[in-house]
Design an enzyme around this catalytic site. Structure first.
Site, PDB file in Angstrom:
ATOM      1  N   HIS A 113       0.895  -1.235   0.006  1.00 17.21           N
ATOM      2  CA  HIS A 113      -0.081  -0.126   0.034  1.00 17.21           C
ATOM      3  C   HIS A 113       0.836   1.144  -0.031  1.00 17.21           C
ATOM      4  O   HIS A 113       1.567   1.393   0.872  1.00 17.21           O
ATOM      5  CB  HIS A 113      -1.039   0.036   1.260  1.00 17.21           C
ATOM      6  CG  HIS A 113      -2.007   1.131   1.458  1.00 17.21           C
ATOM      7  ND1 HIS A 113      -2.944   1.158   0.201  1.00 17.21           N
ATOM      8  CD2 HIS A 113      -2.118   2.164   1.852  1.00 17.21           C
ATOM      9  CE1 HIS A 113      -3.691   2.324   0.175  1.00 17.21           C
ATOM     10  NE2 HIS A 113      -3.181   2.893   1.360  1.00 17.21           N
ATOM     11  N   HIS A 157       0.981   5.621  -1.349  1.00 17.30           N
ATOM     12  CA  HIS A 157       0.512   6.744  -2.188  1.00 17.30           C
ATOM     13  C   HIS A 157       2.123   7.487  -2.300  1.00 17.30           C
ATOM     14  O   HIS A 157       2.385   8.153  -1.565  1.00 17.30           O
ATOM     15  CB  HIS A 157      -0.180   7.703  -1.213  1.00 17.30           C
ATOM     16  CG  HIS A 157      -1.558   6.901  -0.596  1.00 17.30           C
ATOM     17  ND1 HIS A 157      -2.618   6.650  -1.508  1.00 17.30           N
ATOM     18  CD2 HIS A 157      -1.892   6.448   0.483  1.00 17.30           C
ATOM     19  CE1 HIS A 157      -3.676   6.307  -1.009  1.00 17.30           C
ATOM     20  NE2 HIS A 157      -3.301   5.986   0.423  1.00 17.30           N
ATOM     21  N   TYR A 199      -4.991   7.715  -7.067  1.00 16.57           N
ATOM     22  CA  TYR A 199      -6.340   8.541  -7.370  1.00 16.57           C
ATOM     23  C   TYR A 199      -5.909   9.787  -7.785  1.00 16.57           C
ATOM     24  O   TYR A 199      -6.981  10.841  -7.899  1.00 16.57           O
ATOM     25  CB  TYR A 199      -7.330   8.441  -5.973  1.00 16.57           C
ATOM     26  CG  TYR A 199      -6.377   8.903  -4.764  1.00 16.57           C
ATOM     27  CD1 TYR A 199      -6.323  10.225  -4.578  1.00 16.57           C
ATOM     28  CD2 TYR A 199      -6.029   8.161  -3.704  1.00 16.57           C
ATOM     29  CE1 TYR A 199      -5.606  10.845  -3.263  1.00 16.57           C
ATOM     30  CE2 TYR A 199      -5.374   8.457  -2.477  1.00 16.57           C
ATOM     31  CZ  TYR A 199      -5.218  10.142  -2.600  1.00 16.57           C
ATOM     32  OH  TYR A 199      -4.593  10.501  -1.351  1.00 16.57           O
ATOM     33  N   ARG A 238     -16.882   6.207   1.878  1.00 16.27           N
ATOM     34  CA  ARG A 238     -17.282   7.480   2.015  1.00 16.27           C
ATOM     35  C   ARG A 238     -16.955   8.225   0.744  1.00 16.27           C
ATOM     36  O   ARG A 238     -17.879   9.168   0.447  1.00 16.27           O
ATOM     37  CB  ARG A 238     -16.677   8.471   3.114  1.00 16.27           C
ATOM     38  CG  ARG A 238     -15.289   8.582   2.948  1.00 16.27           C
ATOM     39  CD  ARG A 238     -14.699   9.261   4.328  1.00 16.27           C
ATOM     40  NE  ARG A 238     -13.264   9.459   4.201  1.00 16.27           N
ATOM     41  CZ  ARG A 238     -12.225   8.771   4.378  1.00 16.27           C
ATOM     42  NH1 ARG A 238     -12.659   7.531   4.783  1.00 16.27           N
ATOM     43  NH2 ARG A 238     -11.016   8.983   4.094  1.00 16.27           N
ATOM     44  N   HIS A 274      -5.820  -0.952   6.506  1.00 16.64           N
ATOM     45  CA  HIS A 274      -5.839  -0.486   7.742  1.00 16.64           C
ATOM     46  C   HIS A 274      -7.028  -1.460   8.617  1.00 16.64           C
ATOM     47  O   HIS A 274      -6.482  -2.018   9.591  1.00 16.64           O
ATOM     48  CB  HIS A 274      -6.513   0.923   7.836  1.00 16.64           C
ATOM     49  CG  HIS A 274      -5.611   1.712   7.260  1.00 16.64           C
ATOM     50  ND1 HIS A 274      -4.208   1.936   7.307  1.00 16.64           N
ATOM     51  CD2 HIS A 274      -5.780   2.843   6.158  1.00 16.64           C
ATOM     52  CE1 HIS A 274      -3.771   2.823   6.418  1.00 16.64           C
ATOM     53  NE2 HIS A 274      -4.623   3.593   5.638  1.00 16.64           N
ATOM     54  N   ASP A 295       2.606   3.012   2.908  1.00 14.88           N
ATOM     55  CA  ASP A 295       1.185   4.028   2.865  1.00 14.88           C
ATOM     56  C   ASP A 295       1.736   5.478   2.673  1.00 14.88           C
ATOM     57  O   ASP A 295       1.936   5.964   1.468  1.00 14.88           O
ATOM     58  CB  ASP A 295       0.340   4.046   4.226  1.00 14.88           C
ATOM     59  CG  ASP A 295      -0.893   4.864   4.115  1.00 14.88           C
ATOM     60  OD1 ASP A 295      -1.474   5.268   2.984  1.00 14.88           O
ATOM     61  OD2 ASP A 295      -1.635   4.637   5.165  1.00 14.88           O
TER      62      ASP A 295
END
Length: 453
Positions: free
Chosen positions: A66, A68, A128, A213, A274, A325
């Protein structure tokens, strides 16, 4: 199997065994032209002429499940003052708004090179940052994703691009201005764009749901179906903070885990990232579906998210993987160590994970969760991706080589990585990256350019 084109001799290597992995001496590893291991011979005697000698402990390459990539620019900067979550988020959005395909290529190349220096041979990029600031499309709608794929190639590692569906700022809320570049309008438009991404020899394509969400409930199934039809990995942020659980209960009357289950998201190809704040029912839903759990201990502690029930989930049958992360630290051995040490702090008892289990989380299970099931083991037929740790540094000196797994997990750090091989190709030699010779300068230059923009 293709003809052997390269031979490595490892002083010690962590090898599969019928009774569990063991450390063996004098291990000869023959690599075929297709980049896979042709033969592994332990106790082979001295290093033969023509073989590459690798002193230390050889383990499979680490899988960073994971990532970013652009968050690496936040390191240090988000610790100013009290370093609250809100200052972290504001800074994150500022850097996200400054990136374009060229600057992201430069930053990600440096970040992935840092990963290689830390022993990571494959990364799952939870991507993203799709469009231009304000949401305008680039000429190539996947320009940012293509930059990440190219960055991995330049850094010499494998990548699974987890193209992420991100449609709303919260339950029923429109994307905010900084988030507009994340969105595709709806899940069908996301799916059409993501379908244009193509795998390469070093790159595979997966899907991600940013969170419950960020994707309306009625569109969760579209992303899950896209991944199912392609037999691709599907990742999702899950219950990282209690606020997400509370908002989901208010909006839908169920927990995020239950919502994902109801829309067909959970399963053995899905990784829940997570999974920090779960109910007993959530844990059962995850384990009954054989959903993978990706823990990111150094980020979870940096953001004060809490300590998730990793041991309980693993005991219930969920495979566990590890990720860096936000890149507060890029050190797979620290992530593995933290999984056990966090559990000790939470429970006030020791001995929840063996070193072998933690190494497996960071290697075989991590690769499988990213769609690379042929990686993460040192055996014939596996990809020739491996990392060599020094056993004579100030951190690792002392234990016998037979305790190599324990030394790697509970003593070593990324600074002890001496050699990294990907597909039989030496990417790091004697601690020096062979494709990005000055990684610190590459990081400094790329991050400074963002701060100046």
């Amino acid at each position: 199997m293709s003809a052997v084109t390269q031979t490595f001799w490892a002083e010690h290597a962590w090898l599969p065994h019928v009774n569990g992995p063991v450390v063996e001496p004098d291990v000869l590893i023959e690599v075929a032209a297709n980049g896979k291991i042709a033969k592994v011979t332990p106790d082979s005697g001295p290093c033969p002429p023509g073989a590459v000698r690798l002193a230390g402990l050889l383990v499979p390459g680490q899988a960073n499940a994971h990532s970013h990539g652009f968050h690496r620019a936040l390191r240090g900067t988000v610790q100013v003052g009290s370093g609250t979550f809100w200052t972290w988020r504001d800074t994150m959005y500022r850097f996200a708004g400054a990136l374009d395909p060229d600057s992201y290529l430069a930053l990600a190349t440096a970040v992935y090179a840092e990963m290689a220096l830390a022993g990571i041979t494959a990364v799952g990029e939870f991507h993203y940052l799709h469009h231009a600031p304000g949401g305008a499309r680039y000429g190539d709608p996947n320009a940012m994703g293509e930059a990440l794929i190219e960055a991995a190639a330049r850094a010499g590692i494998r990548i699974t691009l987890l193209d992420t569906c991100y449609l709303s700022a919260g339950f029923g809320a429109e994307l905010t201005k900084p988030q507009l570049r994340f969105g595709d309008g709806d899940a069908d438009a996301w799916a059409a764009r993501a379908a244009e991404l193509k795998p390469r020899a070093h790159a595979r394509i997966g899907a991600a749901i940013h969170s419950v969400r960020a994707v309306p409930a009625e569109q969760l199934g579209t992303v899950a179906h896209w991944a199912k039809m392609r037999k691709a990995p599907l990742h999702v942020h899950l219950s990282e903070q209690t606020a997400e659980n509370d908002a989901c209960l208010t909006a839908h009357g169920v927990t995020p885990t239950r919502l994902l289950a109801e829309h067909g998201v959970l399963g053995p190809r899905t990784s829940a990232v997570h999974a920090t704040h779960l109910s007993e029912e959530d844990i059962k839903l995850l384990s009954d579906s054989s959903t993978v759990i990706c823990m990111c201990p150094t980020t979870e502690r940096d953001l004060a998210d809490g300590i998730g029930p990793a041991r309980q989930l693993a005991s219930a049958g969920c495979p566990v993987t590890l990720g860096s992360d936000s890149h507060a630290v890029i050190d797979p051995f620290e992530e593995a160590r933290a999984l056990e040490l966090n559990e000790r702090l939470r429970s006030r008892t020791r001995g929840h994970w063996t070193a072998n289990a933690l190494l497996r989380a960071g290697t075989e299970d991590g690769h499988a969760s990213l769609g690379w099931p042929e990686a993460g083991r040192i055996e014939a037929g596996a990809l020739a991706d491996f990392t060599v740790l020094a056993l004579d540094s100030v951190r690792t000196a002392g234990p016998t080589p037979r305790l190599g797994a324990e030394t790697a997990v509970f003593a070593a750090s990324a600074a002890d990585v001496r050699h990294v091989v990907v597909g039989g190709r030496q990417i790091v030699t004697d601690g020096v990256h062979q494709l990005v010779p000055d990684v610190p300068s590459a990081l400094h230059t790329s991050i400074a350019a963002l701060k100046a923009s």
